[in-house]
Design an enzyme around this catalytic site. Structure first.
Site, PDB file in Angstrom:
ATOM      1  N   ASN A  15     -13.844  15.294 -32.097  1.00 45.62           N
ATOM      2  CA  ASN A  15     -12.477  15.400 -31.582  1.00 45.62           C
ATOM      3  C   ASN A  15     -11.875  16.711 -32.083  1.00 45.62           C
ATOM      4  O   ASN A  15     -11.734  16.922 -33.292  1.00 45.62           O
ATOM      5  CB  ASN A  15     -11.683  14.190 -32.091  1.00 45.62           C
ATOM      6  CG  ASN A  15     -10.263  14.200 -31.587  1.00 45.62           C
ATOM      7  OD1 ASN A  15      -9.606  15.234 -31.642  1.00 45.62           O
ATOM      8  ND2 ASN A  15      -9.775  13.074 -31.116  1.00 45.62           N
ATOM      9  N   HIS A  51      -7.681  14.722 -26.888  1.00 47.34           N
ATOM     10  CA  HIS A  51      -6.613  13.796 -26.499  1.00 47.34           C
ATOM     11  C   HIS A  51      -5.452  14.603 -25.903  1.00 47.34           C
ATOM     12  O   HIS A  51      -4.794  15.360 -26.618  1.00 47.34           O
ATOM     13  CB  HIS A  51      -6.161  13.048 -27.763  1.00 47.34           C
ATOM     14  CG  HIS A  51      -5.152  11.968 -27.509  1.00 47.34           C
ATOM     15  ND1 HIS A  51      -4.741  11.112 -28.490  1.00 47.34           N
ATOM     16  CD2 HIS A  51      -4.471  11.594 -26.386  1.00 47.34           C
ATOM     17  CE1 HIS A  51      -3.852  10.258 -28.012  1.00 47.34           C
ATOM     18  NE2 HIS A  51      -3.659  10.539 -26.727  1.00 47.34           N
ATOM     19  N   GLU A 159     -14.025   1.334 -27.691  1.00 44.72           N
ATOM     20  CA  GLU A 159     -14.132   2.113 -28.929  1.00 44.72           C
ATOM     21  C   GLU A 159     -13.371   1.336 -29.990  1.00 44.72           C
ATOM     22  O   GLU A 159     -12.173   1.073 -29.835  1.00 44.72           O
ATOM     23  CB  GLU A 159     -13.548   3.514 -28.747  1.00 44.72           C
ATOM     24  CG  GLU A 159     -13.628   4.312 -30.059  1.00 44.72           C
ATOM     25  CD  GLU A 159     -13.422   5.805 -29.891  1.00 44.72           C
ATOM     26  OE1 GLU A 159     -13.792   6.363 -28.826  1.00 44.72           O
ATOM     27  OE2 GLU A 159     -12.892   6.422 -30.823  1.00 44.72           O
TER      28      GLU A 159
HETATM   29  N1  PXP Z   1     -11.040   7.978 -31.421  1.00 41.47           N
HETATM   30  C1  PXP Z   1      -9.793   7.845 -30.929  1.00 41.47           C
HETATM   31  C2  PXP Z   1      -9.605   6.968 -29.727  1.00 41.47           C
HETATM   32  C3  PXP Z   1      -8.703   8.534 -31.506  1.00 41.47           C
HETATM   33  O1  PXP Z   1      -7.466   8.380 -30.988  1.00 41.47           O
HETATM   34  C4  PXP Z   1      -8.949   9.395 -32.594  1.00 41.47           C
HETATM   35  C5  PXP Z   1      -7.818  10.166 -33.195  1.00 41.47           C
HETATM   36  O2  PXP Z   1      -7.315  11.062 -32.293  1.00 41.47           O
HETATM   37  C6  PXP Z   1     -10.263   9.523 -33.061  1.00 41.47           C
HETATM   38  C7  PXP Z   1     -11.284   8.775 -32.474  1.00 41.47           C
HETATM   39  C8  PXP Z   1     -10.617  10.436 -34.171  1.00 41.47           C
HETATM   40  O3  PXP Z   1      -9.971  10.061 -35.348  1.00 41.47           O
HETATM   41  P1  PXP Z   1      -9.964  11.018 -36.579  1.00 41.47           P
HETATM   42  O4  PXP Z   1      -9.269  12.275 -36.159  1.00 41.47           O
HETATM   43  O5  PXP Z   1      -9.208  10.257 -37.618  1.00 41.47           O
HETATM   44  O6  PXP Z   1     -11.393  11.274 -36.955  1.00 41.47           O
END
Ligand code: PXP
Length: 266
Positions: A15, A51, A159
């Protein structure tokens, strides 16, 4: 149920939202999320996750367009269940979307999507995405009611929101950590038995990822904030490579275990 003798490989989605957070702190173009995407794919990431929030606090519309057009790796677009996001996704056509709950005042996605209370909204929304050839996953808490509802609305995947488990590991609350881990193990098994692909993410780091990566039904992890932070110290590519190694080690142990079980049975 996934047979332990057939443990599927696990994908790593990175991400890159917080590359954009840093860029937006000053405006301008640097650091560029597309360059980050190239780097993480070069370092072993399987997917790019981004996102597009309603408030555009990090990833922006043109980031999504450029990431999709570059075709570096399958793009997983996280988005809220809104008509605006549906229009964008149908235009950009990412490989996948992950539907998340969104509140303007939150710092990050705080809990899972309440799928069970939005069946009628989600069914046609997901059907449109799937008709366009876009895979749909739903970011949910590890709760059987939400898993069944995810199946009912026609999602391809769920997820699992690992936030509570990760916080418990970080704060040394071992009782909560093991209870949460068990919830994820049960949820992953139940979801896979219903034919849903299982992903997980949120708050994962080097110290807490192993037990989650070792859940055999989980085939994808999405990780962002920690790795972007680590990148300040070791570089983005190295932070991704290390995560990849830890995940693969956890999975290897599982395969080793599976082999022993199947040999014992012969
Ligand atoms: N998966 C989803 C659906 C998320 O909203 C996020 C955070 O944006 C992540 C994974 C990744 O989380 P992190 O940034 O805490 O690793």
């Amino acid at each position: 149920m996934t047979s332990r003798s057939a443990v599927p490989p696990i994908r790593l989605g990175i991400n890159i939202d917080h590359i954009a957070t840093l860029r937006n702190a000053r405006g301008g173009r640097n650091p560029d999320p597309l360059r980050a995407a190239k780097t993480v794919v070069g370092a072993g990431a399987d997917n790019i996750t981004a996102h597009l929030r309603e408030d555009r606090r990090h990833i922006r519309d043109d980031d999504i367009v450029r990431l999709a057009a570059a075709r570096l790796a399958p793009l997983n677009m996280e988005m809220a269940v809104t008509p605006e996001m549906l229009t964008i996704a149908l235009k950009v056509r990412p490989h996948a979307t992950c539907l998340v709950p969104e509140r303007r005042e939150e710092l990050t996605t705080e809990g899972g999507l309440d799928v069970a209370s939005q069946i009628d909204t989600l069914k046609p929304f997901i059907a449109e995405l799937r008709r366009a050839g876009i895979h749909v996953s739903l970011f949910i808490d590890p709760v059987i009611e939400q898993i069944r509802a995810s199946r009912e609305v026609g999602a391809d995947a769920i997820e699992l929101h690992t936030g509570t488990y990760c916080n418990a590991v970080t704060t040394g609350d071992t009782a909560t950590a093991s209870r949460e881990l068990k919830r994820h193990q049960d949820a992953a098994r139940q979801a896979a038995a219903l034919g849903l692909e299982v992903h997980a993410g949120h708050g994962l780091d080097y110290d807490n990822v192993g037990p989650i990566a070792a859940i055999p039904e989980i085939v994808e992890l999405n990780i962002g904030h920690y790795l972007v932070g680590e990148a300040l110290f070791v570089g983005l590519a190295e932070s991704v490579r290390r995560m990849r190694t830890i995940m693969d080690e956890a999975r290897k142990d599982l395969r080793h275990e599976a082999k022993q079980v199947s040999t014992a049975g012969t």
